[in-house]
Design a protein around this motif. Structure first.
Motif, PDB file in Angstrom:
ATOM      1  N   TYR A  51      -6.030  -3.254  28.530  1.00  5.77           N
ATOM      2  CA  TYR A  51      -5.799  -4.425  29.383  1.00  5.77           C
ATOM      3  C   TYR A  51      -5.890  -4.032  30.851  1.00  5.77           C
ATOM      4  CZ  TYR A  51      -3.470  -8.313  31.688  1.00  5.77           C
ATOM      5  OH  TYR A  51      -3.181  -9.363  32.540  1.00  5.77           O
ATOM      6  N   LYS A  52      -5.277  -2.905  31.217  1.00  5.40           N
ATOM      7  CA  LYS A  52      -5.324  -2.466  32.610  1.00  5.40           C
ATOM      8  C   LYS A  52      -6.755  -2.151  33.037  1.00  5.40           C
ATOM      9  CE  LYS A  52      -0.643  -0.449  32.722  1.00  5.40           C
ATOM     10  NZ  LYS A  52      -0.069  -1.458  33.618  1.00  5.40           N
ATOM     11  N   SER A  66      -9.520  -3.493  31.855  1.00  2.00           N
ATOM     12  CA  SER A  66     -10.283  -4.742  31.991  1.00  2.00           C
ATOM     13  C   SER A  66      -9.918  -5.493  33.258  1.00  2.00           C
ATOM     14  CB  SER A  66     -10.042  -5.644  30.767  1.00  2.00           C
ATOM     15  OG  SER A  66      -8.700  -6.080  30.713  1.00  2.00           O
ATOM     16  N   ASN A  67      -8.764  -5.171  33.865  1.00  2.00           N
ATOM     17  CA  ASN A  67      -8.332  -5.839  35.092  1.00  2.00           C
ATOM     18  C   ASN A  67      -8.345  -4.906  36.312  1.00  2.00           C
ATOM     19  OD1 ASN A  67      -7.181  -8.735  34.390  1.00  2.00           O
ATOM     20  ND2 ASN A  67      -6.610  -7.381  32.712  1.00  2.00           N
ATOM     21  N   GLY A  68      -8.982  -3.738  36.152  1.00  2.00           N
ATOM     22  CA  GLY A  68      -9.055  -2.774  37.244  1.00  2.00           C
ATOM     23  C   GLY A  68      -7.930  -1.771  37.137  1.00  2.00           C
ATOM     24  N   GLU A 114      -5.989  -0.422  40.383  1.00  2.00           N
ATOM     25  CA  GLU A 114      -5.164  -1.459  41.012  1.00  2.00           C
ATOM     26  C   GLU A 114      -3.912  -1.724  40.192  1.00  2.00           C
ATOM     27  OE1 GLU A 114      -5.539  -2.749  44.059  1.00  2.00           O
ATOM     28  OE2 GLU A 114      -7.139  -1.265  44.193  1.00  2.00           O
ATOM     29  N   CYS A 115      -4.054  -1.782  38.877  1.00  2.00           N
ATOM     30  CA  CYS A 115      -2.888  -2.011  38.010  1.00  2.00           C
ATOM     31  C   CYS A 115      -1.887  -0.865  38.130  1.00  2.00           C
ATOM     32  CB  CYS A 115      -3.339  -2.154  36.556  1.00  2.00           C
ATOM     33  SG  CYS A 115      -4.207  -3.700  36.193  1.00  2.00           S
ATOM     34  N   THR A 149     -15.512  -4.060  31.820  1.00  2.00           N
ATOM     35  CA  THR A 149     -15.647  -3.791  33.254  1.00  2.00           C
ATOM     36  C   THR A 149     -17.076  -3.362  33.575  1.00  2.00           C
ATOM     37  OG1 THR A 149     -14.831  -1.537  32.906  1.00  2.00           O
ATOM     38  CG2 THR A 149     -13.235  -3.183  33.604  1.00  2.00           C
ATOM     39  N   ARG A 205     -19.529  -6.416  33.227  1.00  2.00           N
ATOM     40  CA  ARG A 205     -19.477  -7.344  34.357  1.00  2.00           C
ATOM     41  C   ARG A 205     -20.168  -6.771  35.587  1.00  2.00           C
ATOM     42  NH1 ARG A 205     -13.187  -9.176  33.220  1.00  2.00           N
ATOM     43  NH2 ARG A 205     -13.677 -10.774  31.662  1.00  2.00           N
ATOM     44  N   PHE A 220     -13.653  -9.801  25.092  1.00  2.00           N
ATOM     45  CA  PHE A 220     -13.978 -10.236  26.449  1.00  2.00           C
ATOM     46  C   PHE A 220     -15.486 -10.359  26.659  1.00  2.00           C
ATOM     47  CE2 PHE A 220      -9.708  -8.468  27.785  1.00  2.00           C
ATOM     48  CZ  PHE A 220      -9.170  -9.708  28.096  1.00  2.00           C
TER      49      PHE A 220
END
Length: 243
Positions: A94-95, A97-99, A102-103, A212, A215, A237
């Motif tokens: 999850y981290k 996939s959201n960067g 930054e997480c 990631t 995208r 995703f």
């Protein structure tokens, strides 16, 4: 109207024909069926991977080298040692996939020491190629296919990979984490690779394994091969993004 009896026993008007005197067909563009089919199926065309025709953009971790699980284990062990916290594989995905950076910064602040210790652990592990990667590398090398390996991994770690797996040294063009500012899913790394190494080949083909990476790569080419476990969050995703 005069009628005629057909073999099916149904009464039908004789000498019927369609009349359309309200439109001039010559004023409308007409696409031949062969051209229409080609246009519809063009996005599914499989380009021949040969020198001068295709430029390959290739991810590293989980695509060429079997290191995704090693990165997770190194982070999980380091976070346990530094913060006495557990990091599940699902939370790690999850981290990512959201960067990931930054997480981690949001939760731990300065992550310099965390990443240093994580890299020490990573460089103690045995590095192996993904299944089929050796054959892909040999094909690229022998056929002189223009290519770039594009990774979020540091130059230090990629050099360790090359030392452990000498076949990687046959790949000549590399973009590592120090070469660009914004990590995947930002497309900066792939755009930089195209700017530096692309030689105007007809097709740009990408190979990735994560949401990631997908995208980021999708901003440069739509011809992408994905290597994804169907049980992973990446698969869910990516399927959603493609829809």
């Amino acid at each position: 109207f005069p009628v005629t009896i057909n073999n099916d026993g149904v009464d039908r008007p004789r000498d019927t024909q369609l009349m359309d005197d309200k439109y001039d067909i010559t004023k409308y563009p007409v696409t031949r069926i062969e051209a229409g089919i080609k246009r519809c199926l063009n996005k599914l065309y499989h380009p021949i991977i040969k020198s001068g025709e295709v430029y390959l953009l290739i991810d590293l971790d989980g695509t060429l080298v079997d290191t995704d699980k090693l990165h997770y284990q190194a982070y999980a062990d380091t976070i346990k040692e530094l913060y006495n916290e557990e990091l599940s594989r699902r939370e790690y995905e999850y981290k990512i996939s959201n960067g990931l950076d930054e997480c981690l910064k949001i939760k731990y602040g300065d992550i310099t020491k965390l990443k240093e210790e994580k890299n020490k652990k990573l460089q103690s592990y045995k590095i192996e190629l993904m299944k089929g990667a050796k054959e892909l590398i040999e094909y690229i090398y022998e056929n002189k296919i223009n290519h770039t390996v594009v990774t979020n991994t540091s130059k230090e770690n990629t050099e360790y990979y090359k030392k452990e797996v000498p076949e990687l040294n046959k790949l000549t063009n590399w973009i590592t984490r120090e070469d660009y500012k914004n990590p995947k899913p930002n497309p900066e790394c792939y755009e930089l690779a195209k700017e530096k190494y692309y030689k105007k080949e007809k097709y740009i083909v990408g190979i990735e394994n994560s949401i990631t990476g997908f995208r980021a790569l999708n901003k440069v080419t739509q011809c992408i091969y994905m290597m994804v476990d169907k049980d992973s969050m990446d698969y869910i995703f990516i399927y959603r993004d493609w829809e």
